[in-house]
Write a protein that holds these residues in place. Structure first.
Motif, short mmCIF file in Angstrom:
data_model
loop_
_atom_site.label_atom_id
_atom_site.label_comp_id
_atom_site.label_asym_id
_atom_site.label_seq_id
_atom_site.Cartn_x
_atom_site.Cartn_y
_atom_site.Cartn_z
N GLY A 509 -29.82 -0.35 -98.74
CA GLY A 509 -30.72 -1.33 -98.14
C GLY A 509 -32.19 -1.02 -98.38
O GLY A 509 -33.04 -1.41 -97.58
N THR A 510 -32.50 -0.32 -99.47
CA THR A 510 -33.87 0.11 -99.76
C THR A 510 -34.22 -0.22 -101.20
O THR A 510 -33.39 -0.06 -102.10
CB THR A 510 -34.00 1.64 -99.56
N ARG A 511 -35.46 -0.67 -101.42
CA ARG A 511 -35.92 -0.91 -102.79
C ARG A 511 -36.05 0.41 -103.54
O ARG A 511 -36.43 1.43 -102.95
CB ARG A 511 -37.28 -1.63 -102.79
N ASN A 512 -35.78 0.37 -104.83
CA ASN A 512 -35.78 1.62 -105.61
C ASN A 512 -37.17 2.22 -105.76
O ASN A 512 -37.30 3.40 -106.05
CB ASN A 512 -35.15 1.39 -106.99
N ASN A 513 -38.22 1.41 -105.58
CA ASN A 513 -39.57 1.92 -105.79
C ASN A 513 -40.27 2.35 -104.51
O ASN A 513 -41.46 2.66 -104.51
CB ASN A 513 -40.42 0.88 -106.52
N VAL A 514 -39.56 2.34 -103.39
CA VAL A 514 -40.15 2.77 -102.12
C VAL A 514 -40.11 4.30 -102.06
O VAL A 514 -39.05 4.92 -102.17
CB VAL A 514 -39.40 2.17 -100.92
N PHE A 515 -41.28 4.90 -101.86
CA PHE A 515 -41.38 6.36 -101.81
C PHE A 515 -41.43 6.83 -100.36
O PHE A 515 -42.23 6.33 -99.55
CB PHE A 515 -42.64 6.83 -102.55
N VAL A 516 -40.55 7.76 -100.02
CA VAL A 516 -40.51 8.35 -98.69
C VAL A 516 -41.07 9.76 -98.78
O VAL A 516 -40.51 10.60 -99.51
CB VAL A 516 -39.07 8.37 -98.13
N PRO A 517 -42.15 10.08 -98.09
CA PRO A 517 -42.72 11.43 -98.15
C PRO A 517 -41.69 12.49 -97.80
O PRO A 517 -40.98 12.38 -96.80
CB PRO A 517 -43.85 11.39 -97.11
N GLY A 518 -41.59 13.51 -98.63
CA GLY A 518 -40.65 14.59 -98.40
C GLY A 518 -39.27 14.33 -98.94
O GLY A 518 -38.44 15.25 -99.03
N ALA A 519 -38.98 13.05 -99.31
CA ALA A 519 -37.65 12.72 -99.82
C ALA A 519 -37.69 12.08 -101.20
O ALA A 519 -36.76 12.19 -101.98
CB ALA A 519 -36.93 11.78 -98.85
N GLY A 520 -38.81 11.39 -101.51
CA GLY A 520 -38.95 10.81 -102.84
C GLY A 520 -38.47 9.38 -102.90
O GLY A 520 -38.27 8.71 -101.89
N HIS A 521 -38.24 8.91 -104.13
CA HIS A 521 -37.74 7.56 -104.36
C HIS A 521 -36.23 7.51 -104.13
O HIS A 521 -35.57 8.54 -103.92
CB HIS A 521 -38.08 7.10 -105.77
N LEU A 522 -35.68 6.30 -104.19
CA LEU A 522 -34.28 6.07 -103.84
C LEU A 522 -33.33 6.95 -104.64
O LEU A 522 -32.45 7.62 -104.06
CB LEU A 522 -33.94 4.59 -104.04
N LEU A 523 -33.47 6.96 -105.98
CA LEU A 523 -32.57 7.77 -106.80
C LEU A 523 -32.63 9.23 -106.41
O LEU A 523 -31.59 9.91 -106.32
CB LEU A 523 -32.93 7.60 -108.28
N GLN A 524 -33.81 9.72 -106.19
CA GLN A 524 -33.98 11.13 -105.85
C GLN A 524 -33.37 11.44 -104.47
O GLN A 524 -32.71 12.47 -104.29
CB GLN A 524 -35.46 11.49 -105.86
N ARG A 525 -33.58 10.54 -103.51
CA ARG A 525 -33.04 10.78 -102.17
C ARG A 525 -31.53 10.81 -102.18
O ARG A 525 -30.90 11.71 -101.60
CB ARG A 525 -33.53 9.69 -101.21
N VAL A 526 -30.91 9.83 -102.86
CA VAL A 526 -29.44 9.77 -102.89
C VAL A 526 -28.87 10.99 -103.61
O VAL A 526 -27.87 11.58 -103.17
CB VAL A 526 -28.97 8.47 -103.57
#
Length: 645
Positions: A509-526
């Motif tokens: 449920g998240t856009r791939n280009n949304v950056f989360v501080p400490g977790a990164g973008h969607l691909l990186q977080r997953v």
């Protein structure tokens, strides 16, 4: 680019209008308007730009205004394309003589248009334009010239010594010098944009050039940064301020000059418009001929009435090159009608691409193109109407996303996979097609929330005997496969990568280009959660309550995330085919390999010969290949900025 006929017509107009100035070239204090040399450059892409000649005209007018108070001026307009211009009057001319000389020069110089550069030497002034800043040039092996008169004298050194004297005087006195001895006279002039050393170098070369004219009554050297002339009669003015008032003549000439430039500009605009109109008719003729006997042809009047004459109330979406309207056909069927707003040659190619590809394929998970209309005042595309528009309208809206429970999302993921597998040549498809722009805004949802892949404008057909296509890069940031970004080599695995990103967006449920501080973008977080064996934490929070009630659903969701990671791996050879993806999603016991880490794109760190692997950063930050998400039902050009194939 101009045709030969257009160029000839334009030049003939310049020559005709220039004749108006012949009576005004005489004055009691000679402004020396005789043309010593006119040299035209070559044409390039800049000079073919429709804005080139209007920019040239603006530069010439600006130079005229600057010459009212000085003898030297430069002008450039910060536009595309850029035109740089410079004028230099000889220092012995009065201000009015200078303006008169320039007026003659600016009427002769357009004979070189549409060349990208030109220079004209009059005996009293110099005028030049280029597509680059040339003001500091002093000499040029390619463009420096000299000329000698035909009549001879007995003295073998005639003109040489006095030319040297004038050149030395010019270097000492700021760029201008004259000399006369034994019935021989010379004038040397450097452009004011040169320094003393550049002036010396230019005049030194000029002296060497006029030396070739010895034993001739006149010689001229015409270099990039200076002018040198000798003659057997005195041609320059001792009183550099002039002795007669020629204001009336100057006023007449400048008025005529402005009139001529306006006429030339109007002629140019008319030629461009007529040419453009003819080209549009030829382009539309190609489309009309192709669809003359086609069942996909709609009457313009039918679609006009169907959309209530394109009423704003019927608008479904707005794209980059057209608006989409809801239409109701006479039989009561709802359709989506896209109103196109362009008719260029590139548009014809893109239009054919979409119509040909999508009209030839039929699948429940692909949007159907019903037809088109190309014989009215504008061109229209007709699609099947998909009630719920695009997936991103639901997925990334906090209230609407609750409608997408896990079963609905899994159905969308599976349906998109089946549609792509069909495009790639599976399930009896007659062709192999690479979509190139799989993303949430190009997946439409019908009234039952079943998915349909839309927008085939960037799609390319891949021959059965080919392994890949080499093509210009086009697509949407965040969805493009790294090997395609780096090399432009297109295979079905590029679509698989985009699909993998799509799967992760649907499940999380998240856009791939949304950056989360400490977790990164969607691909990186997953990927990080997968390595920590906490993959369930990546799922959309609104799904967790539903998944907790059924333990098998939670495991199924984690399996889907693994499939998404498999599709988004850095190496294309490790990604599964779309048919394998379908088996992974539908068969309980089908083996699912362990994914390797995906690329985290940062294009500035890539070169064209690098292989994107798990340890290499690749990027999507390049604006030269951006496609932004806009309205659904779009044709290829609606929302794309990309390199043409």
């Amino acid at each position: 680019m101009y045709s030969l006929t257009k160029t000839t017509q334009f030049q003939n107009a310049v020559v005709l209008y220039s004749l108006c100035f012949i009576p005004f070239s005489y004055s009691s204090s000679d402004p020396r308007t005789a043309v010593a040399g006119l040299y035209c450059g070559k044409r390039n892409n800049s000079s073919a730009d429709p804005n080139y000649i209007p920019t040239f005209v603006d530069d010439m007018q600006s130079l005229s205004l600057k010459l009212t108070t000085r003898r030297f001026a430069t002008q450039s307009i910060n536009s595309t394309p850029s035109v740089f211009a410079m004028v230099q009057c000889h220092n012995d001319l009065s201000p009015s003589d200078c303006q008169l000389c320039y007026a003659i020069a600016r009427t002769r110089l357009p004979r070189c248009l549409p060349s990208s550069s030109a220079r004209i030497f009059l005996d009293g002034c110099f005028l030049r334009y280029e597509t680059y800043e040339f003001y500091g040039e002093s000499i040029s092996a390619a463009s420096d010239r000299y000329s000698c008169s035909n009549d001879t004298v007995l003295d073998p050194q005639f003109g040489f010594r006095v030319s040297e004297t004038a050149a030395r005087a010019a270097v000492r006195r700021g760029g201008f010098g004259v000399a006369g001895e034994s019935g021989v006279h010379a004038l040397a002039q450097c452009w004011e944009s040169l320094g003393r050393e550049e002036c010396r170098v230019c005049l030194e070369k000029a002296v060497g050039e006029v030396k070739r004219c010895v034993s001739r009554r006149e010689g001229r050297a015409m270099n990039s940064g200076c002018f040198l002339r000798y003659s057997d009669h005195k041609f320059y003015n001792n009183d550099r301020h002039g002795i007669h008032n020629k204001g009336v003549i100057v006023a007449i000439v400048l008025t005529m000059s402005a009139f001529v430039m306006l006429v030339l500009l109007a002629t140019y605009v008319i030629i461009v418009k007529v040419s453009k109109t003819k080209q549009e008719k030829r382009n539309l003729g190609l489309v009309s001929k192709k669809f003359k006997n086609s069942k996909t042809k709609f009457k313009y009047e039918t679609l006009e009435k169907a959309t209530d004459y394109f009423s704003p109330k019927k608008t479904l979406g707005q794209g980059g090159n057209g608006t989409v309207f809801l239409g109701v056909l006479p039989n009561g069927k709802n359709v989506a009608v896209k109103r196109l707003v362009f008719n260029t040659r590139e548009w014809v190619e893109e239009f054919f691409n979409e119509v040909n590809l999508i009209s030839g394929i039929q699948h429940k998970n692909l949007v159907k193109l019903l037809g088109c209309s190309i014989e009215g005042p504008e061109s229209l595309l007709v699609y099947e109407y998909v009630a719920n528009k695009s997936l991103d309208n639901f997925l990334f809206d906090e209230s609407k996303s609750k409608v997408l429970n896990w079963c609905v999302r899994l159905n969308i993921i599976l349906g998109a996979a089946e549609g792509l597998a069909y495009l790639h040549g599976g399930d009896g498809s007659p062709v192999r097609i690479i979509h190139r722009d799989i993303k949430t805004s190009n997946v439409l949802l019908d009234d039952q929330l079943n998915p349909k892949i839309a927008d085939f404008g960037l799609a390319r057909c891949l021959g059965l005997d080919k392994t890949h296509l080499s093509t210009g890069i086009a697509g949407t940031l965040g969805y493009m496969a790294p090997e395609y970004v780096v090399r432009g080599q297109l295979t079905e695995k590029a679509d698989v990568y985009s699909y993998g990103v799509l799967v992760l967006e649907i499940a999380c449920g998240t856009r791939n280009n949304v950056f989360v501080p400490g977790a990164g973008h969607l691909l990186q977080r997953v990927w990080n959660l997968y390595r920590l064996n906490r993959l369930v934490e990546a799922l959309d929070p609104c799904l967790k309550e539903e998944l907790l009630q059924a333990q098998c659903s939670e495991a199924e969701a984690c399996k889907v995330l693994c499939v998404g990671l498999l599709c988004a791996q850095a190496s294309p050879s490790l990604r599964p085919s779309m048919e394998e993806v379908i088996l992974m999603l539908t068969e309980r016991d089908y083996p699912i390999p362990s994914p390797t880490n995906p690329p985290f794109l940062r294009i500035s760190s890539l070169t064209t010969d690098q292989e994107c692997s798990s340890s290499i950063s690749c990027s999507t930050n390049s604006t030269t290949m951006v496609k932004t998400d806009q309205a659904s039902y779009t044709s290829s050009e609606t929302s794309t900025t990309h390199r043409r194939n």
